[in-house]
Design a protein around this motif. Structure first.
Motif, short mmCIF file in Angstrom:
data_model
loop_
_atom_site.label_atom_id
_atom_site.label_comp_id
_atom_site.label_asym_id
_atom_site.label_seq_id
_atom_site.Cartn_x
_atom_site.Cartn_y
_atom_site.Cartn_z
N LEU A 1 -6.82 5.01 7.21
CA LEU A 1 -7.22 5.10 6.17
C LEU A 1 -7.01 4.84 5.10
N MET A 2 -6.64 4.19 4.56
CA MET A 2 -6.59 3.47 3.81
C MET A 2 -6.49 4.05 2.39
N CYS A 3 -5.51 3.68 1.40
CA CYS A 3 -6.00 3.54 -0.11
C CYS A 3 -5.89 2.37 -0.96
N VAL A 4 -6.27 0.82 -1.59
CA VAL A 4 -6.38 -0.24 -1.97
C VAL A 4 -6.48 -0.31 -3.15
N PRO A 5 -5.30 -0.88 -4.13
CA PRO A 5 -5.49 -1.34 -5.17
C PRO A 5 -6.71 -2.96 -5.56
N LYS A 6 -8.01 -2.33 -6.13
CA LYS A 6 -9.11 -2.97 -5.89
C LYS A 6 -8.52 -4.01 -5.98
N ASP A 7 -7.24 -5.21 -6.17
CA ASP A 7 -7.10 -6.29 -6.69
C ASP A 7 -6.19 -7.06 -5.13
N ALA A 8 -6.35 -6.09 -4.23
CA ALA A 8 -5.87 -6.87 -2.98
C ALA A 8 -7.17 -6.48 -1.51
N VAL A 9 -8.32 -6.06 -2.23
CA VAL A 9 -9.30 -5.34 -1.34
C VAL A 9 -9.79 -6.76 -0.64
N ASN A 10 -10.09 -7.99 -0.43
CA ASN A 10 -10.08 -8.93 -0.20
C ASN A 10 -9.26 -9.36 1.19
N ASP A 11 -8.07 -9.83 -0.10
CA ASP A 11 -7.10 -10.78 1.04
C ASP A 11 -6.30 -9.25 2.80
N ILE A 12 -6.54 -7.64 2.13
CA ILE A 12 -6.13 -7.03 3.37
C ILE A 12 -7.49 -6.67 4.59
N LEU A 13 -8.35 -7.11 3.49
CA LEU A 13 -9.79 -6.98 4.89
C LEU A 13 -9.36 -7.95 5.68
N GLN A 14 -9.68 -9.30 5.10
CA GLN A 14 -9.73 -10.60 5.51
C GLN A 14 -8.56 -10.78 7.03
N ASP A 15 -6.72 -9.97 6.37
CA ASP A 15 -5.88 -10.15 7.80
C ASP A 15 -5.81 -9.14 8.54
N LEU A 16 -6.69 -7.56 8.67
CA LEU A 16 -7.02 -6.82 9.30
C LEU A 16 -8.19 -7.45 10.35
N ARG A 17 -9.29 -8.52 9.96
CA ARG A 17 -10.01 -7.88 10.56
C ARG A 17 -10.07 -9.96 11.36
N VAL B 1 1.10 -0.94 -0.13
CA VAL B 1 0.01 -0.03 -0.08
C VAL B 1 1.24 1.29 0.04
N LYS B 2 0.50 2.36 -0.81
CA LYS B 2 1.29 3.87 -1.08
C LYS B 2 0.91 4.41 -0.50
N CYS B 3 -0.27 4.75 -0.04
CA CYS B 3 -0.98 5.74 0.49
C CYS B 3 -1.72 5.76 1.89
N ALA B 4 -2.24 5.91 2.77
CA ALA B 4 -3.16 6.27 3.62
C ALA B 4 -2.86 7.40 4.89
N THR B 5 -3.48 7.33 5.62
CA THR B 5 -3.93 8.04 6.82
C THR B 5 -3.99 7.82 7.77
N ASP B 6 -3.77 8.49 9.25
CA ASP B 6 -4.42 7.89 10.18
C ASP B 6 -5.88 8.70 10.20
N VAL B 7 -6.71 8.26 10.95
CA VAL B 7 -7.70 9.01 11.23
C VAL B 7 -8.06 10.09 13.04
N THR B 8 -7.59 11.76 13.29
CA THR B 8 -7.29 12.18 14.55
C THR B 8 -8.33 12.81 15.08
N GLY B 9 -7.63 13.99 14.56
CA GLY B 9 -8.78 15.09 15.48
C GLY B 9 -8.93 16.08 14.53
N PHE B 10 -9.35 15.44 13.58
CA PHE B 10 -9.72 16.78 11.92
C PHE B 10 -11.23 15.39 11.60
#
Length: 344
Positions: free
Chosen positions: A304-320, A217-226
């Motif tokens: 908050l991650m920007c994820v390529p479509k072909d990796a979404v399911n695998d990433i969600l599975q690992d996160l969950r 993954v190349k793009c992300a941010t964390d969600v805080t005060g804003f």
């Protein structure tokens, strides 16, 4: 020993940031300082600064601190530390060292001060880093956080400026912490929902960073005060794209929606709304409660991650299957248009 930190005069709530709009105005005329070794500077309003040491190593630096968000000193220390460590994880890095930043009333028990630091120390240990000192001064209201250093390979730095049209947005933690904490103050939150909120804030984003690096993954941010929408706006601005958020898919902390229905909305919701409203478009389908919850300021929120479509399911599975069971697809990245954030 029990000691109510909120009895020190602090009202509680999420990170008490200055209004973003006013801060931007105040800093607008300062010179932009950069250099060849600076891989990430302040120009994109990213989560941390990144300095390239050599071809194999880059240094991540960040800091964050704030007044108590809960009454218990140990839990406050844990939350404040997790929040400060989060910026390193948002950049895809590994924590190496941290230093305490602490303001504390001179007339309050030193045992409470010790518990704050113990909470922070335990989170730094959990991160795999080392707590190497810090600085303490007196103030009427306690404030605590960390200055944090991390490491990342220069080719694996994750920033908020690499979002691409077609990417899918994944959020790793539920939102609504500011609303829950405001509800606690007026006695409208049950203990189960309140404790779940505290536990959510104490949860490190460490595993999230590891998952991002695993899948490139190349793009992300964390969600805080804003708030979710404020950080989405900053990511869209830096990446020169439009972020589309689906409010019905955004995970919420238990009790948050019901509190919003009651009108229990902290002032940060409205300050964040003022900051981003001219850059955002809401469809008529978005209910008021969802609209305000995505403006709600978070403390130690998720990634908050920007994820390529072909990796979404695998990433969600690992996160969950790790420590983020509420991870969800919350939108997509689109080509830049009339607005930086669209909400439906």
């Amino acid at each position: 020993m029990t000691y109510d930190l909120l009895a020190s005069g602090q009202e509680g709530g999420c990170s008490a940031k200055l209004p973003a709009k006013e801060l931007d105005k105040a800093l607008a005329d300062l010179p932009h300082i950069t250099g060849p070794e600076l891989m990430v500077d302040i120009s994109t309003h990213d989560d941390a600064g990144v300095y390239k040491i050599n071809e194999e190593t880059a240094l991540i630096q960040t800091t964050d601190f704030f007044p108590p968000v809960c009454s218990d000193p140990y839990e406050f220390g844990q939350i404040a530390a997790a929040n400060a460590l989060s910026d390193v994880y948002a950049m895809g890095g590994k924590v190496i060292t941290a230093m305490n930043i602490l303001e504390f009333p001179a007339d309050k028990p030193m045992e409470a001060l010790k518990e704050i630091i113990r909470g922070g120390q335990d989170k730094v240990i959990e991160s795999g880093g080392y707590l190497v000192g810090g600085h303490t001064i007196t103030d009427k209201v306690p404030k605590y956080g960390l200055a944090v250093s991390g490491l990342v390979h220069p080719d694996k730095v994750i920033t908020n400026s690499n979002g691409k049209p077609g990417d899918v947005l994944i959020l790793t933690k539920p939102i609504g912490a500011g609303v829950i904490l405001a509800g606690k103050k007026i006695g409208e939150v049950n203990q189960e929902d309140y404790q779940a909120c505290l536990d959510n804030m104490k949860l490190l984003n460490k595993e999230g960073a590891e998952v991002m690096q695993k899948y490139g993954v190349k793009c992300a941010t964390d969600v805080t005060g804003f708030g979710l929408i404020g950080h989405a706006y900053k990511l869209a601005l830096a990446s020169e794209v439009c972020l589309h958020l689906n409010t019905k898919d955004i995970p919420l902390l238990g009790g948050a929606f019901e509190l919003a229905e009651l009108g229990c909305l902290p002032g940060a919701c409205f300050r964040n709304q003022e900051f981003v409203e001219e850059f955002c478009h809401f469809s008529d389908e978005v209910v008021y409660e969802h609209k305000m919850l995505i403006h709600d300021a978070q403390t130690s929120g998720g990634l908050l991650m920007c994820v390529p479509k072909d990796a979404v399911n695998d990433i969600l599975q690992d996160l969950r299957s790790s420590v983020y069971p509420h991870s969800a697809v919350v939108g997509e990245v689109k080509a830049k248009g009339d607005f930086l954030v669209e909400v439906s």
